[in-house]
Design a protein around this motif. Sequence first.
Motif, PDB file in Angstrom:
ATOM      1  N   ARG B 259       0.830  -1.200   0.000  1.00 12.20           N
ATOM      2  CA  ARG B 259       0.000   0.000   0.000  1.00 12.20           C
ATOM      3  C   ARG B 259       0.870   1.257   0.000  1.00 12.20           C
ATOM      4  N   LEU B 262       2.230   1.843  -3.349  1.00 16.16           N
ATOM      5  CA  LEU B 262       1.186   2.326  -4.251  1.00 16.16           C
ATOM      6  C   LEU B 262       0.896   3.804  -4.004  1.00 16.16           C
ATOM      7  N   LEU B 263       0.936   4.207  -2.733  1.00 18.16           N
ATOM      8  CA  LEU B 263       0.718   5.622  -2.431  1.00 18.16           C
ATOM      9  C   LEU B 263       1.839   6.468  -3.031  1.00 18.16           C
ATOM     10  N   THR B 266       1.228   6.605  -6.796  1.00 17.47           N
ATOM     11  CA  THR B 266       0.139   7.447  -7.267  1.00 17.47           C
ATOM     12  C   THR B 266       0.505   8.927  -7.139  1.00 17.47           C
ATOM     13  N   ALA B 304      -4.960   4.740  -5.995  1.00 16.90           N
ATOM     14  CA  ALA B 304      -4.291   3.792  -5.102  1.00 16.90           C
ATOM     15  C   ALA B 304      -5.264   2.724  -4.603  1.00 16.90           C
TER      16      ALA B 304
END
Lengths: 208, 479
Positions: B259, B262-263, B266, B304
């Motif tokens: 995560r 992904l943050l 993005t 995300a």
Amino acid sequence: MSLEAVLKDPRVWRFGREVAPATEALPSGFADLDALLPGGGWPVGALTEILSEVEGIGALRLVLPALARLSQAERWLAWIAPPHLPYAPALAAHGVDLARVLIIGPLARPPERFWVLEQSLRAGACSAVLAWWSRVDWRGLRRLQLAAEAGQSCGLLFRPLAACRETSPAALRLVLEPSGLRTAVRIIKRRGGAIARPLILDLRVPGL
Amino acid sequence: MPTPAPLWLCLGLPALPLEALGLGEGPVACVLSTGGQDPRVLIGSRAAYLLGIAPGMRLGAAHALGHIEVHSRCGSAEQVALEALAAWCGQFTSLVSLAPPDGLLLEIGRSLALFHGLEGLVRRIRAGVSDLGYQAILASAPTPLAAIFFVRAHRAIHLTDPRHLHDALGRLPLGVLGLDEDVAEALAGLGLRDLGDCLRLPRDGLTRRFGPELLSLLDRALGRQPDPRVPFEPPARFERVLDLPHEVDDTEALQFAARRLLLELTGFLRGRGAGARRLLWRLVHRDRRESAFRLDLVEPSRDAEHLGQLLQIRLEQLALPEPVRALKLIVDEPCPLASVTLPLLPGAKERNHAQSLGFLERLRARLGGEAVRGLHLVPDHRPEAAWRFCTPGEASSSLARQRRPLWLLAEPRALVVREGQPQLRGPLELLSGRERIEAGWWDGRPIARDYFVARNPAGSRYWVFREEHHRWFVHGIFD
């Protein structure tokens, strides 16, 4: 839940009542068959089982007019792990818009197949979902039936004849058998109706 | 409209040395050691502070307070983390500049209108940085150096009016200047406490006693001297490794770590006005061995949440071959969000489109892109070449032929012939006249076949053909 509420549920039918509670239905394209189907066609948002022992007697041909009509709408026709290649020229000849056809597979394992089937029925993105699956139990079918309701999808499950001995939560169950050059269609379960007389349909390719 | 006055936001990362190693948050108390003869605690994780461990403490004393893990600082990891964060900050402004070792500068004067004012922007950056797992101190000022000084003084001041800069700086301790120790001592020896004391001294006296550096610092902080900053150029591709503090062997923990990547991704993509279509994930195991998988999207995305869902579907499928020590995410070619449009269900309303897209993406994430296909017609007389798989939704021109079976076998299957009659679960009876198909001589795969519709005793109808020398094959099923 009160008794009245239970009786209003479209999944419930009362003995002796010929007319099923109104559910959405999709004309099959075979007038004789539609006359026997509650609502006048294939149940939408429900599971239909088509059972037969013999290949090549028109099981696919039977649903094709409905698929062709559904392909005019904006949702997918999902074919999940079909046993052979759905032949594009023939589908197009029957009026299916190929841009709506989604071929999913090959799938590695049975859990995969169930996941895909449930997703496809539930997502709301598929107008029809076709699958070929013998080994699915009542609980599995029940989940698929609920998924089809949630996604307002026509679930078409092609299974071997032996499956007719098992009970099923599917809204409609048909048995197909060869009858000379034509095909006998026997309804073994339908909503709001007793078992109907067999029907003989000509499911050959036009022009033969 | 006049150009907005420059405003600099400094993002200070006091715990970067730990966070860059992925050690900031875990349940185990971690400290970084200063090294050397008399090693001390340079910085400790949250869990370490809860044990009562403070920077400057001797390592021996820290060990006495509880179980701790001691790590050494890694300058290159800090630099990588800082640059990754700078790329992420690109979503807020086009001018991001590195302020090593542990800070970033963002020129946000022009971004204020876009983000509904300073307060909203600061809140957003703070929340985003915190989601990425960093502790941060944010301060803003009309000059970059003043913003840095505020952060060094641990004051979350957001000052926009240059007229108040002199007073606000004057209240900062001399430590924020980051001067050499002897200069600092000399200043203290004169009884100077804060910047205000310095600013009250005559300018030429300051230069004479302490060299030009001190005065230049003060002048730049006050905006009396220009202080150009080198803009950070984000890389063209995204590649980021996340070291996991401990080996991970379940996919749920992996999802949590992913995560964060992904943050970061993005934010990076937003800075470039782009989306990702292909995400390459690499799992690093012991001995630097790697396993990898790919997520291919139908449409580029920088959401995300969406990417996380797709990853979760894939991870649920994945049997980890062995525990994972680090997670790597690579996006080689960020692509423009707007310009890629697929012929996916043309004319579909937006909601349907989103629903359909989400469905396809979930299937592809779980099964791989090769398992989700459409059908397309090809103008070829050979039955096996008259179609092909395609991207779902691709429209075919109409070339429909009658009298073709709905099922085609992947390969024609040879039939046994008995007494001149082909057999398929019994003898086949021919129902139609022959259809001669001769084609393909131009590309080296010629065929010359006579096709028939045939029926076996059970009633099944097949599409069969006869080649030369009376060899029979079944090629399709009329179902």
